[in-house]
Write a protein that holds these residues in place. Structure first.
Motif: not given
Length: 383
Positions: A214-234
């Motif tokens: 991946s080009e993206a890093r997990l921390g970058e993705v999680l920052r954006q998820a938090q700002l966009a109010n996205v809840t992650i289930y896995s």
């Protein structure tokens, strides 16, 4: 031809040219990618170049009693929310009723090929148990590429049919790139505000906790998820379980010579479900989630799916032990429709950096109640 006629012809020609020029300058607008087409990642470092203003924070809150049962009798006045220590006014409160917009990310790599028949049967669980009658969902598959298989739709048949016809891909697994695409897709779904209803944004992942390429890093993705109010289930897929399902079982009796004991597994030998479970140990997932968001340029090596779920208020359910994929999806659906949603507009909390969210219950019987919520979000400084 008279002067009046000439004037009318001249005016008509001018208006026609002006209309054509306006049409030529009108923006066409972005076209959505076709189903199955590889999805382009959003530009990198976008967050570093602009200061993000948070106008609304949605916080999913799960409350369980001492027996682990969901608690459904709380009201807004029973909760207290602070943002960096500043008490916030709850502007929207709901118990499992806000409709869900969900992106379903499914690993389709060749490594989990033995599990694909089981995964292909889960479509009806996603539509009936998780999405519900008022929700919508999109389906994204990933291996060495990230492919949008089905755009957002409320049509259950389309979603179920897409999942039922998942194809096996290559051996790669661009998990973080797929997560970035899912968060970007969810960022466009309408959110709840104090004035109008919206949708809960849920990213559902069926995958191993492994990223490759991946080009993206997990921390970058999680920052954006938090700002966009996205809840992650896995739902954690297990290559160990896949290997066991792929190989025919040896039903012949195993005879151990007297006085001998089983040897520990040799390097390269697949772990058993019991030994795989022991890998997770006792780690502070909340601290790991906060660290990942604060240190986006550092790589998160272990427990990626667990960290992602913890960072956004969701949950990770592994399937290598007694829990099947179907049971895990069913558990997540049950939680989502029994979960509180608290929203607030941050006050006195516009400082750049990490913002800690704390949700507590202000009731006399709170001693026996356990609360799970997202730990916070990160505001990038203005550059």
């Amino acid at each position: 031809m008279s002067r009046i006629a000439n004037a009318i012809l001249t005016l008509t020609a001018v208006l026609a040219l002006a209309g054509a020029a306006a049409r030529a300058q009108a923006p066409v607008g972005p076209l959505p990618p076709k189903p199955g087409a590889e999805v382009q990642l959003p530009p990198k470092d976008t967050q570093a170049k602009v200061k993000v203003q948070v106008t609304l924070v949605n916080t999913p809150v799960t409350v369980r009693d001492g027996r682990g049962e969901m608690v459904h009798n709380l009201e807004a006045r029973d909760f207290q929310v602070t943002d960096n220590g500043v008490r916030q006014q709850i502007s929207h409160f709901d118990l499992g009723g806000d409709p869900i917009s969900m992106v379903i990310l499914i690993e389709t790599s060749s490594r989990i090929e033995p599990l694909l028949p089981e995964i292909r049967k889960t479509g009806i669980l996603f539509t009936q148990t998780v999405m519900g009658p008022s929700g919508d969902a999109a389906v994204v598959g990933f291996n060495d590429s990230v492919d949008k298989l089905q755009d957002f739709t409320a049509n259950a048949d389309l979603i179920e049919n897409t999942i039922a016809h998942l194809g096996e891909g290559t051996s790669g697994s661009k998990l973080y790139d797929a997560m970035a695409v899912g968060v970007e897709m969810l960022s466009g779904r309408p959110q709840t505000t104090p004035d109008k209803p919206g949708r809960r944004r849920v990213l559902m992942i069926l995958s191993e906790a492994t990223d490759a390429g991946s080009e993206a890093r997990l921390g970058e993705v999680l920052r954006q998820a938090q700002l966009a109010n996205v809840t992650i289930y896995s739902v954690g897929l297990s290559t160990t379980r896949a290997e066991f399902q792929a190989k025919p079982k040896d039903t012949r009796p195993q005879i151990t010579p007297p006085g001998t004991f089983p040897l520990p597994p040799q390097p390269g030998v697949p772990q058993t479900p019991t030994s795989e479970e022991n890998r997770y140990g006792n780690i502070d997932l909340m601290a790991a989630a906060v660290w990942a968001v604060q240190h986006i340029h550092d790589q998160v090596k272990d427990h990626a799916l667990e960290v992602a779920a913890t960072a956004t208020g969701g949950e990770h359910l592994p399937t290598f032990k007694d829990r099947s994929i179907e049971k895990a999806i069913d558990e997540i659906g049950g939680e989502l429709h029994s979960q509180y949603t608290l929203s607030y507009t941050p006050k006195g909390a516009d400082t750049p950096g990490y913002h800690e969210i704390k949700v507590s219950i202000v009731r006399n019987d709170k001693k026996n109640l356990r609360v799970r919520a997202r730990p916070g979000y990160y505001l990038a400084p203005e550059s």
